[in-house]
Write an enzyme that holds these catalytic residues in place. Structure first.
Site, PDB file in Angstrom:
ATOM      1  N   ASP A  58       5.077  -6.429   9.162  1.00 17.05           N
ATOM      2  CA  ASP A  58       6.134  -6.125  10.130  1.00 17.05           C
ATOM      3  C   ASP A  58       6.102  -7.093  11.306  1.00 17.05           C
ATOM      4  O   ASP A  58       7.152  -7.518  11.805  1.00 17.05           O
ATOM      5  CB  ASP A  58       5.976  -4.691  10.671  1.00 17.05           C
ATOM      6  CG  ASP A  58       6.503  -3.652   9.696  1.00 17.05           C
ATOM      7  OD1 ASP A  58       7.292  -4.027   8.796  1.00 17.05           O
ATOM      8  OD2 ASP A  58       6.120  -2.472   9.821  1.00 17.05           O
ATOM      9  N   THR A  81      -1.397   7.349  -0.256  1.00 18.74           N
ATOM     10  CA  THR A  81      -2.738   7.182  -0.826  1.00 18.74           C
ATOM     11  C   THR A  81      -3.476   5.938  -0.320  1.00 18.74           C
ATOM     12  O   THR A  81      -4.680   5.810  -0.528  1.00 18.74           O
ATOM     13  CB  THR A  81      -2.651   7.062  -2.361  1.00 18.74           C
ATOM     14  OG1 THR A  81      -1.907   5.858  -2.655  1.00 18.74           O
ATOM     15  CG2 THR A  81      -1.938   8.250  -2.980  1.00 18.74           C
ATOM     16  N   ARG A  92       0.857  -1.194   0.000  1.00 25.02           N
ATOM     17  CA  ARG A  92       0.000   0.000   0.000  1.00 25.02           C
ATOM     18  C   ARG A  92       0.886   1.234   0.000  1.00 25.02           C
ATOM     19  O   ARG A  92       1.776   1.360   0.840  1.00 25.02           O
ATOM     20  CB  ARG A  92      -0.853   0.041   1.278  1.00 25.02           C
ATOM     21  CG  ARG A  92      -1.968  -0.908   1.302  1.00 25.02           C
ATOM     22  CD  ARG A  92      -3.034  -0.530   2.298  1.00 25.02           C
ATOM     23  NE  ARG A  92      -2.594  -0.037   3.585  1.00 25.02           N
ATOM     24  CZ  ARG A  92      -3.410   0.310   4.559  1.00 25.02           C
ATOM     25  NH1 ARG A  92      -4.711   0.231   4.387  1.00 25.02           N
ATOM     26  NH2 ARG A  92      -2.966   0.741   5.714  1.00 25.02           N
TER      27      ARG A  92
HETATM   28  C1  PRP Z   1      -1.000  -4.894   4.138  1.00 19.87           C
HETATM   29  C2  PRP Z   1      -1.778  -6.187   4.183  1.00 19.87           C
HETATM   30  C3  PRP Z   1      -2.592  -6.117   2.928  1.00 19.87           C
HETATM   31  C4  PRP Z   1      -2.916  -4.653   2.832  1.00 19.87           C
HETATM   32  C5  PRP Z   1      -4.308  -4.462   3.338  1.00 19.87           C
HETATM   33  O1  PRP Z   1       0.071  -4.956   3.312  1.00 19.87           O
HETATM   34  O2  PRP Z   1      -0.986  -7.324   4.260  1.00 19.87           O
HETATM   35  O3  PRP Z   1      -1.928  -6.566   1.779  1.00 19.87           O
HETATM   36  O4  PRP Z   1      -1.981  -3.966   3.669  1.00 19.87           O
HETATM   37  O5  PRP Z   1      -4.702  -3.154   3.167  1.00 19.87           O
HETATM   38  P1  PRP Z   1      -5.824  -2.715   2.101  1.00 19.87           P
HETATM   39  O6  PRP Z   1      -6.962  -3.652   2.300  1.00 19.87           O
HETATM   40  O7  PRP Z   1      -6.105  -1.318   2.521  1.00 19.87           O
HETATM   41  O8  PRP Z   1      -5.239  -2.813   0.731  1.00 19.87           O
HETATM   42  P2  PRP Z   1       1.150  -3.757   3.193  1.00 19.87           P
HETATM   43  O9  PRP Z   1       0.783  -2.857   2.092  1.00 19.87           O
HETATM   44  O10 PRP Z   1       1.339  -3.140   4.544  1.00 19.87           O
HETATM   45  O11 PRP Z   1       2.443  -4.507   2.723  1.00 19.87           O
HETATM   46  P3  PRP Z   1       3.424  -5.500   3.513  1.00 19.87           P
HETATM   47  O12 PRP Z   1       2.627  -6.761   3.790  1.00 19.87           O
HETATM   48  O13 PRP Z   1       4.506  -5.712   2.538  1.00 19.87           O
HETATM   49  O14 PRP Z   1       3.864  -4.831   4.776  1.00 19.87           O
HETATM   50  N1  URA Z   2      -2.273  -3.450   6.652  1.00 23.92           N
HETATM   51  C1  URA Z   2      -1.929  -3.976   7.852  1.00 23.92           C
HETATM   52  O1  URA Z   2      -0.953  -4.736   7.952  1.00 23.92           O
HETATM   53  N2  URA Z   2      -2.673  -3.639   8.911  1.00 23.92           N
HETATM   54  C2  URA Z   2      -3.728  -2.842   8.829  1.00 23.92           C
HETATM   55  O2  URA Z   2      -4.378  -2.579   9.857  1.00 23.92           O
HETATM   56  C3  URA Z   2      -4.077  -2.305   7.575  1.00 23.92           C
HETATM   57  C4  URA Z   2      -3.334  -2.648   6.501  1.00 23.92           C
END
Ligand code: PRP
Ligand code: URA
Length: 233
Positions: A227, A132, A128
């Protein structure tokens, strides 16, 4: 602990969103399995170490996938026990792909592969954008005949729904007709987006939380799942 005060504090963080009506295609599994509520609440605790977090994500995924595949048909085959011959049963002709959305979805993949060793793993690289909250695709690798397979998109967090929506849309663009989403914690907003854009996709989640905060994190949620699984904070 003052339960009323604690809930009020959490609610204060939530950005307004209209109430969501859940369709029959949305399965909130914590309502049926107390063990899921127990385990999900364990990983919400910010003091849980990364190794324990990963173990519990693994356990939750196993339980959820048993439920998400409960309608699979069995076929008969012959086996011989040490005592006699018998008719055994095995899951028939299912060509399954588990597609974790990276990074956090990777934490769910080992349980999927352990439960269904014959399955394939497809990788969806998406993060994400911090400004945005929109998903940015950076990697994509699926088995060649993906359109003929049943795909389970795995991601512990369904927040705005943007990442899962984009992943499922791309799979449909490739011709996939059988897609399910399996997550651990959802915000009502995320479910709303998937129900509207993909009414043909069954959604399996353990819990639906209060909503999203101003940074689009799930409240109360568990923080950043990637994380916490990989110990990067
Ligand atoms: C997190 C999570 C989802 C997304 C959910 O990933 O694992 O993929 O956010 O959010 P959304 O429904 O608003 O799209 P993140 O973008 O933090 O990436 P990461 O797993 O690499 O930390
Ligand atoms: N991605 C995460 O890992 N946690 C949240 O709460 C939202 C998006």
């Amino acid at each position: 602990m003052n339960k009323v005060k604690t809930m009020a504090m959490a609610k204060d963080l939530v950005v307004d969103y209209p109430e969501v009506k859940y369709l029959d295609t949305t399965h909130i599994l914590g309502k049926e399995y107390p063990v899921l509520v127990h385990k999900i609440d364990q990983i919400r605790d910010k003091n849980v170490p990364s190794s324990t977090f990963q173990t519990i994500v693994d356990e939750i995924t196993t339980i959820e996938l048993v439920e998400a595949t409960r309608n699979f048909k069995l076929e008969e085959y012959e086996i011989e026990t040490p005592i006699c011959e018998m008719v055994g049963h095995r899951i028939s002709g299912k060509k399954m792909v588990f597609a974790p959305i990276m990074r956090a979805g990777l934490g769910m993949a080992p349980a999927a592969k352990r439960l269904y060793p014959q399955s394939r793993i497809g990788h969806i690289g998406m993060y994400r954008d911090e400004e945005t909250s929109r998903p940015v695709k950076y990697y994509w690798k699926m088995p060649k005949d993906i359109e003929n397979r049943m795909v389970f998109v795995l991601d512990p967090m369904l927040a705005t729904g943007g990442s899962a929506d984009a992943a499922i849309s791309e799979l449909k663009h490739l011709g996939c007709k059988s897609i399910k989403f399996v997550g651990i914690i959802a915000a009502p907003q995320g479910i709303d987006v998937l129900q509207r854009n993909h009414p043909d996709v069954d959604i399996y989640v353990g819990a639906v939380d209060l909503g999203l905060n101003k940074d689009n994190y799930i409240v109360p949620g568990l923080g950043d799942a990637g994380d916490r699984i990989f110990g990067t904070k």
